[in-house]
Design a protein around this motif. Sequence first.
Motif, short mmCIF file in Angstrom:
data_model
loop_
_atom_site.label_atom_id
_atom_site.label_comp_id
_atom_site.label_asym_id
_atom_site.label_seq_id
_atom_site.Cartn_x
_atom_site.Cartn_y
_atom_site.Cartn_z
N UNK A 152 0.86 -1.19 0.00
CA UNK A 152 0.00 0.00 0.00
C UNK A 152 0.89 1.23 0.00
N UNK A 153 0.76 2.05 -1.04
CA UNK A 153 1.50 3.30 -1.17
C UNK A 153 0.66 4.41 -0.55
N UNK A 154 1.21 5.08 0.45
CA UNK A 154 0.46 6.05 1.24
C UNK A 154 1.16 7.41 1.21
N UNK A 155 1.13 8.09 0.08
CA UNK A 155 1.97 9.30 -0.07
C UNK A 155 1.60 10.44 0.85
N UNK A 170 9.77 9.42 3.71
CA UNK A 170 10.44 9.29 2.42
C UNK A 170 9.37 9.06 1.37
N UNK A 171 9.78 9.13 0.12
CA UNK A 171 8.88 8.80 -0.98
C UNK A 171 9.15 7.35 -1.35
N UNK A 187 -2.91 10.59 10.61
CA UNK A 187 -1.62 10.62 9.93
C UNK A 187 -1.68 11.38 8.62
N UNK A 188 -2.84 11.41 8.01
CA UNK A 188 -2.97 12.05 6.70
C UNK A 188 -4.07 13.11 6.70
N UNK A 189 -5.04 12.97 7.59
CA UNK A 189 -6.16 13.91 7.76
C UNK A 189 -7.22 13.80 6.68
N UNK A 190 -6.88 13.33 5.50
CA UNK A 190 -7.86 13.19 4.42
C UNK A 190 -8.19 11.72 4.22
N UNK A 191 -9.47 11.39 4.24
CA UNK A 191 -9.89 10.01 4.03
C UNK A 191 -10.51 9.86 2.65
N UNK A 205 0.38 11.09 -5.26
CA UNK A 205 1.14 9.90 -5.63
C UNK A 205 1.93 10.14 -6.91
N UNK A 206 1.27 10.70 -7.90
CA UNK A 206 1.94 10.96 -9.18
C UNK A 206 3.05 11.98 -9.04
#
Length: 447
Positions: free
Chosen positions: A264-267, A276-277, A299-303, A312-313
């Motif tokens: 799972x990529x979680x940018x 890190x990226x 951790x990200x605030x946006x769901x 991500x891009x």
Amino acid sequence: MNKILLKNAVVLTMDGQGTIHRNGFVLTAGDAVAQAGPMEALPQLDNCHVLDCSGKIVMPGMVNCHCHMSMITYRSLADDVPDRLNRFMLPLEARTMSEELVRHGTYYACAEMLLSGITTIVDHGNIVLTQAEAVADIGIRGVISENITSANFESSFTATREFLEKWSGHPLVRPSVTCHAPYSVSSEHMQAAHKLAREHGALMQMHLAEMVYEMKESREKYGISPVERLDKLGILDDKFLAAHACLASGDDLDIFAKRGVKVSYDPGANTKAAKDIAPVMEMQARGITVGLGTDGPMSNNALNVLSQMPLAARCQKIKYKDRSAFPCEHVVRMGTIEGAKAACIDHLTGSIEAGKKADIVILETDSPNMSPIYDYYGAIVYSANASNVESTIVNGRLVVHNKRLLTKDFASLRKDLLSHHEKISAVADELCLEMSKKYDLTEKLNY
């Protein structure tokens, strides 16, 4: 049998051929997609709930590959605190967590995700039997689990086993097995959890190759990376989902590829925490399946996955100094079918194809940010946001329509969530005072 017809739509199927029906339809019957195609192939129908999708984009529901739903009750706390997990998040959770808080947080998080077009959530949870009831009730698809650590092994392992036995075969809730991380779970406990997962054919999840101290500790104690350690323990396989992996080395990625591990990529969470990226292009070059995740709403605030797509891009383009990296169709696939593959449920969801579950999202294009459109994938990645989600269908059931949640009263869910605000705020103030006395909060820690 309940039938829904979506007609006159731009249908992005996300199937293996990348089929687009620019004036197309999708017909659902019961919980599944019955047919999708161009409008000229639409059969004669009756007794359908018809939605005219003229000017709208119809696509598979999005898959959030990594989250902690109940943490939504703590959103916007201590966003800039160094080593926040150990100094703030875990103590806060220990002092405030309750079954009621978990229930209210899970309901609200699910509502937010459904309203943003997420139809499947993959979650590391707490009090999972309570969470399962909320997930099933509100009508989202969930691959969920109890968070196992060595500190709470007996209770969390027992809860996991009970969950697997009681909820296996449910149409929406799919039990999973989660160990928190290599630094919080002993080798013996990880192997026991893996054995339990394999006995039930369940997905196993874990935070992995995420923390600087995780990598350092593993080298010092075991002489190898956390990924190598797990591989030697026999835990890594094609039903293992690694969350983050932003610090994974080339050798680690070779192991992932050999064992069929998913990522799972979680940018959003990784960049916010200055970790890190993740080397996603190197993962994909090795054939590793990678989906998109939001991580927890603290951790990200946006769901919502839509907010993660452009990030991500852009992160990958910057990391590899390559403007052509991560083309838009590729990113949308990560948020849909590749996410389903990462969760080992691509036979059920992730694309609009006859026989698959009817997990579908309708995006409106009337809002100012959605015109003009020349490339539909580009519009989704770089123009769209959660407010453009008009309708969401899960398992053949219309759960969001005209931007309104249908399965629960959203105002009541919000009221329940905010009922915890005063207590959490008081405990947070106590923790902040304690931290100011105990730590130098100006110290830069890349954790």
